[in-house]
Design an enzyme around this catalytic site. Sequence first.
Site, PDB file in Angstrom:
ATOM      1  N   CYS A 119       0.805  -1.223   0.000  1.00  0.00           N
ATOM      2  CA  CYS A 119       0.000   0.000   0.000  1.00  0.00           C
ATOM      3  C   CYS A 119       0.840   1.277   0.000  1.00  0.00           C
ATOM      4  CB  CYS A 119      -1.005  -0.044   1.143  1.00  0.00           C
ATOM      5  SG  CYS A 119      -2.289  -1.294   0.826  1.00  0.00           S
ATOM      6  N   ASP A 120       0.137   2.401   0.100  1.00  0.00           N
ATOM      7  CA  ASP A 120       0.619   3.692  -0.370  1.00  0.00           C
ATOM      8  C   ASP A 120       2.008   4.104   0.091  1.00  0.00           C
ATOM      9  OD1 ASP A 120      -2.044   3.450  -0.989  1.00  0.00           O
ATOM     10  OD2 ASP A 120      -2.470   5.572  -0.748  1.00  0.00           O
ATOM     11  N   LYS A 121       2.279   4.101   1.391  1.00  0.00           N
ATOM     12  CA  LYS A 121       3.564   4.605   1.884  1.00  0.00           C
ATOM     13  C   LYS A 121       4.565   3.491   2.116  1.00  0.00           C
ATOM     14  CE  LYS A 121       1.210   8.213   1.724  1.00  0.00           C
ATOM     15  NZ  LYS A 121      -0.004   7.442   1.467  1.00  0.00           N
ATOM     16  N   CYS A 192      -6.419  -1.173  -3.337  1.00  0.00           N
ATOM     17  CA  CYS A 192      -7.607  -0.625  -4.000  1.00  0.00           C
ATOM     18  C   CYS A 192      -7.480  -0.700  -5.520  1.00  0.00           C
ATOM     19  CB  CYS A 192      -7.852   0.806  -3.543  1.00  0.00           C
ATOM     20  SG  CYS A 192      -8.121   0.933  -1.770  1.00  0.00           S
ATOM     21  N   GLU A 439      -4.124  13.405   3.309  1.00  0.00           N
ATOM     22  CA  GLU A 439      -4.823  13.298   2.026  1.00  0.00           C
ATOM     23  C   GLU A 439      -6.243  13.840   2.164  1.00  0.00           C
ATOM     24  OE1 GLU A 439      -2.720   9.508  -0.174  1.00  0.00           O
ATOM     25  OE2 GLU A 439      -4.682   9.226   0.734  1.00  0.00           O
ATOM     26  N   SER A 465      -5.419  11.751  -2.336  1.00  0.00           N
ATOM     27  CA  SER A 465      -5.375  10.330  -2.634  1.00  0.00           C
ATOM     28  C   SER A 465      -5.225  10.150  -4.134  1.00  0.00           C
ATOM     29  CB  SER A 465      -6.684   9.683  -2.168  1.00  0.00           C
ATOM     30  OG  SER A 465      -6.886   8.457  -2.823  1.00  0.00           O
TER      31      SER A 465
END
Length: 549
Positions: A119-121, A192, A439, A465
């Site tokens: 995921c993102d980070k 996602c 975000e 986001s």
Amino acid sequence: MRSDQIKKGAVRAPNRCLLYSTGISPKDLNKPFIGIASSFTDLVPGHIAMRDLERYIERGIAAGGGVPFIFGAPAVCDGIAMGHSGMHYSLGSREIIADLIETIANAHMLDGLVLLSNCDKITPGMLMAAARLNIPSIVVTAGAMMTGMYDKKRRSMVRDTFEAVGQFQAGKITAAQLEELEMSACPGAGACQGMYTANTMACLTETMGMSLRGCATALAVSAKKKRIAYESGIKIVELVKENVKPRDILTLNAFKNAITADMALGGSTNTVLHLPAIANEAEIKLPLELFDEISKKTPQVCCLEPAGDYYMEDLDNAGGVPAVLSALYERLTSSETVTGIDIKDIAKSSRVLDEDVIRTKTPYKLEGGIAILRGNIAPDGCVVKQAAVSEKMKIFSGKARVFDCEDTAMKAILDNKIVSGDVVVIRYEGPAGGPGMREMLSPTSALHGMGLSDSVALLTDGRFSGGTRGPCIGHISPEAAAGGAIAAINEGDIINIDIPKRTLNVELTDEEIKERIAKVIKPEPKVKTGYMARYAKLVQSADTGAILK
């Protein structure tokens, strides 16, 4: 081997004693010690399937002649942390991850690393660690989630739950429909489903050569992903034996290729934070101008959610990242990969399997998905995902509606106090002022769900986001907490946005801005204790990638 420092010689008898207590045998002391930095957690959908992947990576390492050691790394789910104080911690967790991996790898003198991320980070944090440590490393991103299904239509978390909040508020859907959507949009494990930050970073990791071919788009629940995990375990032992290090791969050419792919994919604006931060650890500078320079000459050949209607499963079926790179072949520069094959050769040997998903002849846009704007509001730059902005909103003027935090802005949106022609300004949400550069998916999704994304703009020194769409401009630098011009904007000021000309200005003279800033009384720090209070004192501006100094 690096690990000889903890396992060879008479003086290391105590060290070996402790190693034996973990269950390894004397024969293992002659093999490379490989760390598996696993970000498994039950809290994050993108990471819940990692226990299986850990097993396949372990098998691969053992098959390749190495000794695997799993250790943990934290993971924050941006979607769960969104819209409340928890989001302060998301960006800052990137640095914690990098520091943690550095600590474990150096304390135990590991010979190589498999970085199990998603995921993102987490993915950028792990890449930062790899570049900093510069010991053989390979990344396994755990894969995207399958789409959900509701009312005979494929569904995703961002478009169909965050935007549903605004639709419900506007009376467009019922409470029962909202509940049905939230039960169906996320059917299981994985990141996602669209080209949001997690999947964008996975694609760029593969483009930069730090993961195996096909890794970025193989779905979380697929056998293909397990095979890639196994093969990555074998490959890391080869990389250790051949002494292939991250900085051999993470060159300026690799970063330029990543930016090119990012623009072609219509990726998340968060990459403009993460790529410079990773490059900084590799002692390479990536100025904002480079992103815009590449964007202007790179066509957008994919249009996944949030800008379009395709998903990661469609991109995988269309040939994945190698197919995208094949469409960009002439724009790529030679760069080494963990496979041992030059990225241009991977691109040349690949083909597009679905021209609707990856357009090689008639791109979705003639320019890349991200634009860098400057002006008297953002003299050091700001970022917009132009791929997700309608043509009618690319040039826009409106009255400022000013909020000193996301929470008050969200309340005003849900209370129907924002109307067509407004420019929502959310400040003191930057890297230091936030702290953590929250975000803004909740307000941007609410605006879209309420039917205002084609008549209202939003700008912030925070960030967005990867799921944001509409005229939403973030990373405004300098931020309000650093005395940036965004702190001088008053309610009712006229703000002019011109994305084609790359400008963002408020109708004030330089002298008026200076006079106003001189009178600004900064709010009290939102976080005064713990990690985020320390983070706020060390973090740099968004235009640097929000690195720590």
